[in-house]
Scaffold this motif. Sequence first.
Motif, PDB file in Angstrom:
ATOM      1  N   GLY A  53       0.790  -1.234   0.000  1.00  0.00           N
ATOM      2  CA  GLY A  53       0.000   0.000   0.000  1.00  0.00           C
ATOM      3  C   GLY A  53       0.815   1.271   0.000  1.00  0.00           C
ATOM      4  N   GLN A  54       2.150   1.186   0.139  1.00  0.00           N
ATOM      5  CA  GLN A  54       3.002   2.382   0.181  1.00  0.00           C
ATOM      6  C   GLN A  54       3.805   2.501  -1.112  1.00  0.00           C
ATOM      7  N   LEU A  55       4.168   3.748  -1.461  1.00  0.00           N
ATOM      8  CA  LEU A  55       5.005   3.964  -2.643  1.00  0.00           C
ATOM      9  C   LEU A  55       6.467   3.688  -2.288  1.00  0.00           C
ATOM     10  N   CYS A  56       7.012   2.633  -2.900  1.00  0.00           N
ATOM     11  CA  CYS A  56       8.377   2.191  -2.584  1.00  0.00           C
ATOM     12  C   CYS A  56       9.097   1.861  -3.893  1.00  0.00           C
ATOM     13  N   SER A  57      10.342   1.494  -3.778  1.00  0.00           N
ATOM     14  CA  SER A  57      11.111   1.100  -4.961  1.00  0.00           C
ATOM     15  C   SER A  57      12.303   0.243  -4.563  1.00  0.00           C
ATOM     16  N   ARG A  58      12.587  -0.762  -5.386  1.00  0.00           N
ATOM     17  CA  ARG A  58      13.803  -1.557  -5.185  1.00  0.00           C
ATOM     18  C   ARG A  58      14.851  -1.190  -6.241  1.00  0.00           C
ATOM     19  N   LYS A  59      14.671  -0.031  -6.870  1.00  0.00           N
ATOM     20  CA  LYS A  59      15.558   0.405  -7.952  1.00  0.00           C
ATOM     21  C   LYS A  59      16.994   0.641  -7.473  1.00  0.00           C
ATOM     22  N   ALA A  60      17.139   1.298  -6.307  1.00  0.00           N
ATOM     23  CA  ALA A  60      18.491   1.715  -5.870  1.00  0.00           C
ATOM     24  C   ALA A  60      18.622   1.586  -4.365  1.00  0.00           C
ATOM     25  N   ARG A  61      19.860   1.376  -3.938  1.00  0.00           N
ATOM     26  CA  ARG A  61      20.186   1.435  -2.520  1.00  0.00           C
ATOM     27  C   ARG A  61      21.641   1.831  -2.361  1.00  0.00           C
ATOM     28  N   GLY A  62      21.996   2.355  -1.198  1.00  0.00           N
ATOM     29  CA  GLY A  62      23.370   2.794  -0.961  1.00  0.00           C
ATOM     30  C   GLY A  62      23.424   4.278  -0.644  1.00  0.00           C
ATOM     31  N   TYR A  63      24.590   4.737  -0.262  1.00  0.00           N
ATOM     32  CA  TYR A  63      24.772   6.152   0.086  1.00  0.00           C
ATOM     33  C   TYR A  63      25.222   6.944  -1.141  1.00  0.00           C
ATOM     34  N   SER A  64      25.095   8.256  -1.085  1.00  0.00           N
ATOM     35  CA  SER A  64      25.631   9.160  -2.118  1.00  0.00           C
ATOM     36  C   SER A  64      26.219  10.390  -1.434  1.00  0.00           C
ATOM     37  N   LEU A  65      27.263  10.951  -2.046  1.00  0.00           N
ATOM     38  CA  LEU A  65      27.878  12.185  -1.547  1.00  0.00           C
ATOM     39  C   LEU A  65      27.816  13.239  -2.648  1.00  0.00           C
ATOM     40  N   PHE A  66      27.538  14.488  -2.267  1.00  0.00           N
ATOM     41  CA  PHE A  66      27.441  15.580  -3.241  1.00  0.00           C
ATOM     42  C   PHE A  66      28.351  16.739  -2.842  1.00  0.00           C
ATOM     43  N   VAL A  67      28.946  17.356  -3.859  1.00  0.00           N
ATOM     44  CA  VAL A  67      29.705  18.596  -3.659  1.00  0.00           C
ATOM     45  C   VAL A  67      29.316  19.572  -4.777  1.00  0.00           C
ATOM     46  N   SER A  68      29.520  20.868  -4.517  1.00  0.00           N
ATOM     47  CA  SER A  68      29.176  21.896  -5.511  1.00  0.00           C
ATOM     48  C   SER A  68      30.422  22.660  -5.933  1.00  0.00           C
ATOM     49  N   GLN A  69      30.577  22.802  -7.248  1.00  0.00           N
ATOM     50  CA  GLN A  69      31.714  23.585  -7.746  1.00  0.00           C
ATOM     51  C   GLN A  69      31.518  25.078  -7.469  1.00  0.00           C
ATOM     52  N   LYS A  70      30.290  25.472  -7.104  1.00  0.00           N
ATOM     53  CA  LYS A  70      30.032  26.881  -6.778  1.00  0.00           C
ATOM     54  C   LYS A  70      30.387  27.214  -5.333  1.00  0.00           C
ATOM     55  N   ASN A  71      30.698  26.204  -4.552  1.00  0.00           N
ATOM     56  CA  ASN A  71      31.181  26.469  -3.189  1.00  0.00           C
ATOM     57  C   ASN A  71      32.570  27.096  -3.303  1.00  0.00           C
ATOM     58  N   PRO A  72      32.861  28.149  -2.496  1.00  0.00           N
ATOM     59  CA  PRO A  72      34.175  28.802  -2.605  1.00  0.00           C
ATOM     60  C   PRO A  72      35.351  27.886  -2.262  1.00  0.00           C
TER      61      PRO A  72
END
Length: 241
Positions: free
Chosen positions: A119-138
């Motif tokens: 009854g809930q919206l779920c997905s088995r498409k992906a699992r695991g962690y992700s890290l993000f950085v921005s090139q606009k950060n000084p």
Amino acid sequence: MRVSVDNMVFCLRFVFFCLFFSVLSCEAFCADLLLDPGHSPKKPGTTSCSGIPEYQFNDQLVQTIVRFLGERHLGCDVTRRPQEDLGLKERGAKARGHKWFLSIHHDAVQPVYLERINGQLCSRKARGYSLFVSQKNPHFETSLLYARVLGELLISMGFQPSTHHGEAIQGENRPLLDARLGIYQYDNLVVLKTSEAPAVLLEAAVIVHPDEERLARHPGFQKAIAEAVAQTLRFVQNHSF
Ligand SMILES: [Zn+2]
């Protein structure tokens, strides 16, 4: 020279005024790490497979990290308290005076991959962690370095990165700077680009995945993340630029 009482009172008031604002702006007294629990009750983020709003996962994990760091005499500050609301630019602005800004989130997938499970919206498409950085950060290069250190630690503890944000579909297509460590470039993430400190965003787990949601709620999972953050913070303190 004669100093009047009025002058002395004025000077004392001025000193207290300066001290008050230096505390407010956290220039002299803030901890090296500023932790940011993503989202808030008013902007709750994604919804887990069992229907729990993301900000509650973020708050829980940040509290675990704060406690873990405190037990090891590694102080940190937080952008907001549990249940408190705070805008994205205000979070970035609070990074001034810190050596590292880490925003904590829990992940989802694109709506096209969601299906009904119990009854809930779920997905088995992906699992695991992700890290993000921005090139606009000084401090982009330093941000990337800290993301690499955190990624290496997570991998060494048995975590797996997710590559689903690199998929060439609408809403994803993020450049993967390091596929092995799960580091993406996301220049317009507001908290990253407005942070005056080197900044990293961690998606700790994909909580629309039923198994991964259970994992994210496990105290052992949260403590392992806290350990990786603690070791990265020690690196930051020893390699600040
Ligand atoms: Zn989020």
